[in-house]
Design an enzyme around this catalytic site. Structure first.
Site, mmCIF file in Angstrom:
data_model
loop_
_atom_site.group_PDB
_atom_site.id
_atom_site.type_symbol
_atom_site.label_atom_id
_atom_site.label_comp_id
_atom_site.label_asym_id
_atom_site.label_seq_id
_atom_site.Cartn_x
_atom_site.Cartn_y
_atom_site.Cartn_z
ATOM 1 N N ASP A 15 -12.510 4.114 6.188
ATOM 2 C CA ASP A 15 -12.466 5.350 5.170
ATOM 3 C C ASP A 15 -13.197 5.312 3.873
ATOM 4 O O ASP A 15 -13.839 4.177 3.565
ATOM 5 C CB ASP A 15 -11.018 5.337 4.779
ATOM 6 C CG ASP A 15 -10.700 6.517 3.887
ATOM 7 O OD1 ASP A 15 -10.701 7.632 4.354
ATOM 8 O OD2 ASP A 15 -10.117 6.403 2.958
ATOM 9 N N LYS A 201 -8.169 10.064 13.674
ATOM 10 C CA LYS A 201 -9.010 8.781 13.599
ATOM 11 C C LYS A 201 -8.913 7.978 14.636
ATOM 12 O O LYS A 201 -9.914 7.343 15.122
ATOM 13 C CB LYS A 201 -8.701 8.256 12.260
ATOM 14 C CG LYS A 201 -9.007 9.033 10.938
ATOM 15 C CD LYS A 201 -8.892 8.199 9.601
ATOM 16 C CE LYS A 201 -9.224 9.153 8.602
ATOM 17 N NZ LYS A 201 -9.378 8.334 7.318
ATOM 18 N N ASN A 227 -3.471 9.257 6.010
ATOM 19 C CA ASN A 227 -4.190 9.706 7.251
ATOM 20 C C ASN A 227 -4.976 8.508 7.827
ATOM 21 O O ASN A 227 -5.698 8.764 8.916
ATOM 22 C CB ASN A 227 -5.096 11.125 7.058
ATOM 23 C CG ASN A 227 -6.270 10.449 5.746
ATOM 24 O OD1 ASN A 227 -5.872 9.681 5.183
ATOM 25 N ND2 ASN A 227 -7.351 11.243 5.661
#
Length: 274
Positions: A15, A201, A227
């Site tokens: 990320d 993801k 997320n």
């Protein structure tokens, strides 16, 4: 730490905001050097973000690496040469309905739409949330009526809602009840991301593992927010940043240092790569 000491990891998924970059929106020199070393030894370092392509590619160029990128939390995957290799979008009619509902019921929430590499907003200069996001990602929005832009040619890869944490929490609950077929979750307390239900993801990671012929057990993930949880649950090992919410930390196998103290680098230094 519970990662297998003997595992040889072959692919890294990371990320960006709150993870790879620090509070000054920079990648530390030590982290960059380690990523370049891994890249030169054949370990793909893949950026995974809710950002649009133009908000990801400058960071990849800064690290001097090449790899696919996962945009919009998995709704769009670009190859290392920039070709679209996988996409999942919200149909234009539904995107307009959602945007109209939010503006009618939640007029203090900033709502914008992303279509591939276009970020469409109603007001560029007088929306503090748009100005903030522009400063963070360095992406340039286009000022246009969303209902006029989203057409049969342009579908929405993401709808972004930004507002005070309490409002976003309430909106999250309402939209998840109203649109259970979509993927809706907070990327941080003040941001709500809305995407096609097939976008995640984890699904993007599975797709790239298949493309590269790499077992998912030999993958590593780094993240800091809600997320990122589905990414933690699918990769071989996972690291939550020290700055992640406690609920997010509980979903990762490991917790590393925060993003202002080279948490990604600290995690990478503990792993065995081929």
């Amino acid at each position: 730490m519970i990662y297998p000491k003997t595992t040889q990891y072959k692919m890294i998924f990371c990320d960006i905001d709150g993870t790879l970059i620090n509070s000054n929106n920079e990648i530390s020199s030590g982290t960059k050097q380690k990523i370049q070393e891994l890249y030169c030894s054949g370990i793909p370092f893949i950026l995974v973000s809710a950002r649009m392509p133009s908000g990801i590619l400058p960071l990849q160029r800064d690290m001097e690496i090449k790899a696919p990128i996962i945009c919009y939390n998995g709704a769009l995957i670009l190859s290392e040469v920039g070709d679209c290799i996988k996409t999942a979008h919200i149909e234009h009619e539904k995107a307009v309905l959602i945007e109209s509902f939010i503006k009618a019921e939640w007029n203090n929430v900033s709502c914008s739409i992303y279509c591939y590499n276009d970020w469409i907003v109603d007001n560029i200069h007088n929306d503090k949330w748009v100005v903030q996001e522009q400063n963070i990602t360095l992406s340039v929005p286009t000022e246009r009526k969303i209902s006029n832009f989203v057409s049969h040619k342009w579908h929405a890869h993401k709808i972004l809602c930004m507002g005070e944490a309490e409002q976003i929490a309430c909106l999250n609950k309402v939209l998840n009840e109203k649109y259970p077929e979509l993927s809706i979750y907070r990327s941080k307390d003040t941001y709500l991301e809305i995407m096609n239900g097939a976008a995640s993801k984890s699904s993007a990671i599975k797709y790239l593992c298949k493309e590269y012929g790499i077992s998912i057990e030999s993958t590593v993930s780094f993240g800091d927010n809600f997320n990122d949880i589905d990414m933690f649950l699918v990769t071989g090992t996972s690291f939550a940043m020290g700055n992640a919410p406690e609920e997010v930390k509980r979903q990762a196998q490991n917790v590393t240092l925060d993003n202002d103290h080279d948490g990604v680098l600290a995690g990478l230094m503990q792993l065995n790569f081929k």
